[in-house]
Design a protein around this motif. Structure first.
Motif, mmCIF file in Angstrom:
data_model
loop_
_atom_site.group_PDB
_atom_site.id
_atom_site.type_symbol
_atom_site.label_atom_id
_atom_site.label_comp_id
_atom_site.label_asym_id
_atom_site.label_seq_id
_atom_site.Cartn_x
_atom_site.Cartn_y
_atom_site.Cartn_z
ATOM 1 N N PHE A 1 -14.394 -56.713 -1.722
ATOM 2 C CA PHE A 1 -14.651 -55.371 -2.216
ATOM 3 C C PHE A 1 -15.953 -54.896 -1.598
ATOM 4 O O PHE A 1 -16.969 -55.576 -1.703
ATOM 5 C CB PHE A 1 -14.762 -55.366 -3.745
ATOM 6 C CG PHE A 1 -13.474 -55.751 -4.422
ATOM 7 C CD1 PHE A 1 -12.590 -54.786 -4.845
ATOM 8 C CD2 PHE A 1 -13.147 -57.081 -4.610
ATOM 9 C CE1 PHE A 1 -11.388 -55.132 -5.449
ATOM 10 C CE2 PHE A 1 -11.960 -57.445 -5.211
ATOM 11 C CZ PHE A 1 -11.078 -56.476 -5.636
ATOM 12 N N VAL B 1 -13.620 -57.692 -8.694
ATOM 13 C CA VAL B 1 -13.883 -56.388 -9.300
ATOM 14 C C VAL B 1 -15.102 -56.441 -10.215
ATOM 15 O O VAL B 1 -15.987 -55.584 -10.105
ATOM 16 C CB VAL B 1 -12.640 -55.861 -10.053
ATOM 17 C CG1 VAL B 1 -12.977 -54.631 -10.886
ATOM 18 C CG2 VAL B 1 -11.524 -55.532 -9.071
ATOM 19 N N THR C 1 -11.696 -50.990 -2.359
ATOM 20 C CA THR C 1 -10.904 -52.185 -2.644
ATOM 21 C C THR C 1 -10.262 -52.714 -1.361
ATOM 22 O O THR C 1 -10.209 -52.003 -0.349
ATOM 23 C CB THR C 1 -9.810 -51.872 -3.671
ATOM 24 O OG1 THR C 1 -8.902 -50.923 -3.105
ATOM 25 C CG2 THR C 1 -10.401 -51.329 -4.972
ATOM 26 N N LEU D 1 -10.874 -48.458 -12.169
ATOM 27 C CA LEU D 1 -10.812 -49.681 -11.365
ATOM 28 C C LEU D 1 -10.819 -50.905 -12.275
ATOM 29 O O LEU D 1 -10.048 -51.846 -12.074
ATOM 30 C CB LEU D 1 -11.983 -49.740 -10.386
ATOM 31 C CG LEU D 1 -12.117 -51.028 -9.570
ATOM 32 C CD1 LEU D 1 -10.867 -51.300 -8.742
ATOM 33 C CD2 LEU D 1 -13.346 -50.953 -8.676
ATOM 34 N N ALA E 1 -7.733 -53.588 -12.514
ATOM 35 C CA ALA E 1 -7.917 -55.019 -12.280
ATOM 36 C C ALA E 1 -7.458 -55.833 -13.482
ATOM 37 O O ALA E 1 -6.849 -56.889 -13.322
ATOM 38 C CB ALA E 1 -9.372 -55.312 -11.965
ATOM 39 N N SER F 1 -2.877 -59.334 -6.492
ATOM 40 C CA SER F 1 -4.189 -58.881 -6.035
ATOM 41 C C SER F 1 -4.183 -57.358 -5.969
ATOM 42 O O SER F 1 -3.157 -56.726 -6.211
ATOM 43 C CB SER F 1 -4.493 -59.459 -4.662
ATOM 44 O OG SER F 1 -3.618 -58.903 -3.708
ATOM 45 N N LEU F 2 -5.303 -56.795 -5.618
ATOM 46 C CA LEU F 2 -5.396 -55.346 -5.458
ATOM 47 C C LEU F 2 -5.144 -54.943 -4.021
ATOM 48 O O LEU F 2 -5.591 -53.913 -3.569
ATOM 49 C CB LEU F 2 -6.771 -54.850 -5.914
ATOM 50 C CG LEU F 2 -7.031 -54.960 -7.415
ATOM 51 C CD1 LEU F 2 -8.441 -54.492 -7.740
ATOM 52 C CD2 LEU F 2 -6.034 -54.163 -8.209
ATOM 53 N N THR F 3 -4.400 -55.760 -3.303
ATOM 54 C CA THR F 3 -4.080 -55.443 -1.917
ATOM 55 C C THR F 3 -2.702 -54.798 -1.864
ATOM 56 O O THR F 3 -1.879 -54.975 -2.751
ATOM 57 C CB THR F 3 -4.093 -56.691 -1.035
ATOM 58 O OG1 THR F 3 -3.168 -57.642 -1.562
ATOM 59 C CG2 THR F 3 -5.482 -57.300 -0.983
#
Length: 73
Positions: free
Chosen positions: A3, A21, A43, A57, A61, A69-71
């Protein structure tokens, strides 16, 4: 995951990275408290969050399962 936290201060641009996060939110909050402006968290999937969006955010998360994941998928 990485991040990126970006900001500006009187010396110029600041770019930092954190692995989670909570760590990114903590650092971004510290930068704001230190007087930095234009603070953003980017991100791993490229989404950008400004201070007014930090809670979104955090919620994003916490809603993600440990396997997610946040991908981008």
């Amino acid at each position: 995951m990485r991040f990126l936290i970006t900001a500006q201060d009187t010396a110029g641009n600041v770019t930092l990275n954190r692995a989670s996060v909570p760590a990114a939110l903590k650092k971004a909050t510290e930068l704001i408290s230190d007087g930095c402006w234009n603070v953003e968290i980017v991100t791993p999937d490229g989404a950008t969050y400004h201070p007014g969006e930090f809670e979104a955010l955090r919620e994003r998360a916490s809603a993600a399962s440990p396997d997610t994941s946040l991908t981008a998928q």
